[in-house]
Design a protein around this motif. Structure first.
Motif, PDB file in Angstrom:
ATOM      1  N   LEU A 154       0.865  -1.179   0.000  1.00  0.00           N
ATOM      2  CA  LEU A 154       0.000   0.000   0.000  1.00  0.00           C
ATOM      3  C   LEU A 154       0.901   1.227   0.000  1.00  0.00           C
ATOM      4  CD1 LEU A 154      -2.685   1.640   0.641  1.00  0.00           C
ATOM      5  CD2 LEU A 154      -2.097   1.273   3.052  1.00  0.00           C
ATOM      6  N   ALA A 155       0.541   2.250  -0.765  1.00  0.00           N
ATOM      7  CA  ALA A 155       1.306   3.489  -0.773  1.00  0.00           C
ATOM      8  C   ALA A 155       0.358   4.667  -0.630  1.00  0.00           C
ATOM      9  CB  ALA A 155       2.126   3.617  -2.057  1.00  0.00           C
ATOM     10  N   VAL A 156       0.636   5.523   0.355  1.00  0.00           N
ATOM     11  CA  VAL A 156      -0.119   6.758   0.535  1.00  0.00           C
ATOM     12  C   VAL A 156       0.873   7.910   0.554  1.00  0.00           C
ATOM     13  CG1 VAL A 156      -2.037   5.664   1.762  1.00  0.00           C
ATOM     14  CG2 VAL A 156      -0.085   6.541   3.051  1.00  0.00           C
ATOM     15  N   GLY A 157       0.429   9.085   0.125  1.00  0.00           N
ATOM     16  CA  GLY A 157       1.355  10.198   0.008  1.00  0.00           C
ATOM     17  C   GLY A 157       0.794  11.494   0.525  1.00  0.00           C
ATOM     18  N   LEU A 181      -8.204   6.988   3.568  1.00  0.00           N
ATOM     19  CA  LEU A 181      -9.071   7.819   2.746  1.00  0.00           C
ATOM     20  C   LEU A 181     -10.316   8.267   3.495  1.00  0.00           C
ATOM     21  CD1 LEU A 181      -8.774   5.841  -0.611  1.00  0.00           C
ATOM     22  CD2 LEU A 181      -7.779   8.067  -0.083  1.00  0.00           C
ATOM     23  N   ARG A 182     -10.743   7.489   4.466  1.00  0.00           N
ATOM     24  CA  ARG A 182     -11.975   7.816   5.188  1.00  0.00           C
ATOM     25  C   ARG A 182     -11.723   8.579   6.481  1.00  0.00           C
ATOM     26  NH1 ARG A 182     -15.021   2.551   6.206  1.00  0.00           N
ATOM     27  NH2 ARG A 182     -16.813   3.914   6.505  1.00  0.00           N
ATOM     28  N   SER A 183     -10.495   8.506   7.011  1.00  0.00           N
ATOM     29  CA  SER A 183     -10.214   9.101   8.320  1.00  0.00           C
ATOM     30  C   SER A 183      -9.481  10.426   8.251  1.00  0.00           C
ATOM     31  CB  SER A 183      -9.382   8.119   9.169  1.00  0.00           C
ATOM     32  OG  SER A 183     -10.045   6.888   9.328  1.00  0.00           O
ATOM     33  N   SER A 184      -8.848  10.721   7.143  1.00  0.00           N
ATOM     34  CA  SER A 184      -8.043  11.940   7.047  1.00  0.00           C
ATOM     35  C   SER A 184      -8.039  12.444   5.620  1.00  0.00           C
ATOM     36  CB  SER A 184      -6.595  11.670   7.504  1.00  0.00           C
ATOM     37  OG  SER A 184      -5.782  12.800   7.274  1.00  0.00           O
ATOM     38  N   ASP A 185      -8.244  13.757   5.470  1.00  0.00           N
ATOM     39  CA  ASP A 185      -8.200  14.343   4.123  1.00  0.00           C
ATOM     40  C   ASP A 185      -6.807  14.844   3.782  1.00  0.00           C
ATOM     41  OD1 ASP A 185      -7.975  16.538   5.749  1.00  0.00           O
ATOM     42  OD2 ASP A 185      -9.790  17.548   5.027  1.00  0.00           O
ATOM     43  N   ARG A 186      -5.825  14.533   4.616  1.00  0.00           N
ATOM     44  CA  ARG A 186      -4.470  15.022   4.390  1.00  0.00           C
ATOM     45  C   ARG A 186      -3.645  14.082   3.516  1.00  0.00           C
ATOM     46  NH1 ARG A 186      -5.463  15.525   9.684  1.00  0.00           N
ATOM     47  NH2 ARG A 186      -4.082  13.816  10.302  1.00  0.00           N
ATOM     48  N   LEU A 241     -12.378   3.893  -7.911  1.00  0.00           N
ATOM     49  CA  LEU A 241     -11.666   5.076  -7.423  1.00  0.00           C
ATOM     50  C   LEU A 241     -12.529   6.328  -7.484  1.00  0.00           C
ATOM     51  CD1 LEU A 241      -8.085   4.634  -8.923  1.00  0.00           C
ATOM     52  CD2 LEU A 241      -8.895   4.056  -6.625  1.00  0.00           C
ATOM     53  N   SER A 242     -13.622   6.292  -8.249  1.00  0.00           N
ATOM     54  CA  SER A 242     -14.525   7.443  -8.299  1.00  0.00           C
ATOM     55  C   SER A 242     -15.111   7.771  -6.931  1.00  0.00           C
ATOM     56  CB  SER A 242     -15.653   7.182  -9.305  1.00  0.00           C
ATOM     57  OG  SER A 242     -16.354   5.986  -8.985  1.00  0.00           O
ATOM     58  N   ALA A 243     -15.078   6.803  -6.002  1.00  0.00           N
ATOM     59  CA  ALA A 243     -15.557   7.057  -4.640  1.00  0.00           C
ATOM     60  C   ALA A 243     -14.633   7.989  -3.872  1.00  0.00           C
ATOM     61  CB  ALA A 243     -15.701   5.732  -3.880  1.00  0.00           C
ATOM     62  N   PHE A 244     -13.417   8.195  -4.397  1.00  0.00           N
ATOM     63  CA  PHE A 244     -12.419   9.000  -3.677  1.00  0.00           C
ATOM     64  C   PHE A 244     -11.882  10.105  -4.591  1.00  0.00           C
ATOM     65  CE2 PHE A 244     -12.115   4.467  -2.548  1.00  0.00           C
ATOM     66  CZ  PHE A 244     -12.675   4.525  -1.277  1.00  0.00           C
ATOM     67  N   GLU A 245     -12.759  10.733  -5.311  1.00  0.00           N
ATOM     68  CA  GLU A 245     -12.363  11.766  -6.264  1.00  0.00           C
ATOM     69  C   GLU A 245     -11.577  12.871  -5.560  1.00  0.00           C
ATOM     70  OE1 GLU A 245     -14.390  14.549  -9.757  1.00  0.00           O
ATOM     71  OE2 GLU A 245     -15.633  13.236  -8.507  1.00  0.00           O
ATOM     72  N   GLY A 246     -10.466  13.256  -6.166  1.00  0.00           N
ATOM     73  CA  GLY A 246      -9.624  14.287  -5.594  1.00  0.00           C
ATOM     74  C   GLY A 246      -8.634  13.796  -4.556  1.00  0.00           C
ATOM     75  N   ARG A 247      -8.639  12.485  -4.300  1.00  0.00           N
ATOM     76  CA  ARG A 247      -7.768  11.924  -3.262  1.00  0.00           C
ATOM     77  C   ARG A 247      -6.737  10.949  -3.846  1.00  0.00           C
ATOM     78  NH1 ARG A 247      -9.953  11.636   1.678  1.00  0.00           N
ATOM     79  NH2 ARG A 247      -7.803  11.232   2.317  1.00  0.00           N
ATOM     80  N   ILE A 248      -6.561  10.968  -5.154  1.00  0.00           N
ATOM     81  CA  ILE A 248      -5.628  10.054  -5.805  1.00  0.00           C
ATOM     82  C   ILE A 248      -4.363  10.822  -6.172  1.00  0.00           C
ATOM     83  CG2 ILE A 248      -5.324   8.358  -7.639  1.00  0.00           C
ATOM     84  CD1 ILE A 248      -7.621   7.791  -5.638  1.00  0.00           C
TER      85      ILE A 248
END
Length: 362
Positions: A154-157, A181-186, A241-248
């Motif tokens: 898994l990779a988050v940035g 993705l659900r707990s933080s918008d950062r 991924l459309s469920a997380f628009e703007g978070r990719i």
């Protein structure tokens, strides 16, 4: 079992009237999907939404998959003996053609000379799964020839820096990624399963749909959810991924943390430093060997000396990328407890305290 040779029409590069077409651009590797079933096209477009592309003005795709929702004509196949047998299929070879018999539920015929796969089945789930896995496998191999190597993680940035979590299949990558993705918008998603690492150790995005076992996580709109009945494993819900628009995440990022993921029986999540040697051993498993990464076609379809030479170059490239990643990242062990909410709280708190992205532009 006797297997069929594809018809003359199925081996033509153009699409038939009524085919649905989809183009995908994987960091410069173009793939084309042709199907007579809109549902298959729609599912593949959701699987790889990050890579959906307009048709190129010129040039051929590096890989093409064509599906037909029909019963294969098994009786028209040539008499061949199986070369490879797996829990998923039997593999037969005849010159440039390779036949994959999925125990009578589907037939795939790969034309090595043109990088062209034809898949036939009456089952939409089989057509979807075989197309998805073949794209992962073949495109993954083509990307590796360009120096982009898959890491099972898994990779988050955040602000150009990335945290990578290496875990075996079933280790909790999807749960942890959804938690971010659900707990933080950062934080942004770079990849839920297989980010790409170049030979300088940098991270390139490779986001795909999430696959989760029931029950579904709360708060995901129904329009983003679809379903697959898999061949070898339990059915899964898929989240586009459309469920997380703007978070990719977009663009190349620098690795700051490389986590070696483990499970623990307790409820708490524990994070502690680890040595580079421990990181290298984990990278050997999760990237250099590639345990957990789907690599079916590149092994089933490899038969020539040239393929073996290319394979040795790929492993050498993976080694260089692993060393580059180790040189840039700080190595940590994360032991995930039995409580998913506590896990994500602890991991986010750690990254917030350490300032992921702070040095780049927070």
């Amino acid at each position: 079992m006797v297997l069929i040779r594809p018809s003359r029409e199925s081996r033509q590069p153009g699409s038939a009237a009524g085919d649905f077409e989809l183009w995908l651009d994987f960091h410069g590797v173009l793939a084309r999907v042709l199907t007579d079933t809109f549902e298959v096209r729609d599912r593949i477009a959701k699987d790889f939404s990050y890579f959906v592309s307009d048709p190129p003005g010129s040039g051929d795709p590096a890989y093409t998959v064509r599906t037909r929702q029909t019963e294969p004509d098994w009786d028209a196949l040539p008499e061949l003996a199986a070369r490879v047998q797996t829990p998923r299929n039997h593999c037969y070879s005849d010159g440039d053609l390779t036949y994959l018999d999925y125990f009578g539920s589907a037939l795939a015929v790969y034309d090595r000379s043109r990088n062209y796969l034809t898949v036939e089945s009456v089952d939409t789930h089989r057509l979807h799964e075989i197309t998805y896995l073949s794209l992962l496998s073949r495109v993954g191999e083509l990307l590796e020839r360009r120096g982009l190597h898959r890491l099972h993680a898994l990779a988050v940035g955040r602000h150009g820096e990335t945290a990578l979590f290496m875990m075996d299949s079933g280790g909790g990558k999807s749960t942890l990624g959804l938690g971010f993705l659900r707990s933080s918008d950062r934080y942004e998603l770079i990849s839920e399963d297989s980010p790409l690492i170049d030979r300088r150790g940098r991270v390139h995005p490779f986001p795909l749909r999430f696959g989760v076992l029931p029950p579904l996580p709360e708060g995901i709109a129904e329009e983003h959810i679809y379903y697959i009945d898999r061949m070898e494993f339990k059915p899964k819900y898929l989240i586009a991924l459309s469920a997380f628009e703007g978070r990719i995440g977009q663009g190349v990022s620098r690795p700051k943390y490389l986590f070696i993921g483990r499970r623990r029986l307790g409820r708490e999540c524990v994070i502690r430093p680890a040595s580079r040697w421990a990181g290298f051993k984990a990278l050997t498993r999760q990237m250099i060997v590639g345990v957990g990464l789907y690599q079916g076609l590149e092994f089933l379809l490899r038969s020539s000396a040239l393929d073996l030479i290319r394979g040795s170059r790929v492993f050498a490239g993976r080694l260089v990328a692993a060393v580059g990643l180790l040189a840039r990242a700080r190595i940590q062990v994360v032991e995930l407890g039995r409580d998913p909410d506590r896990n994500i709280e602890r991991v986010i708190a750690f990254l917030d305290e350490q300032g992921l992205g702070r040095d780049v532009g927070a």
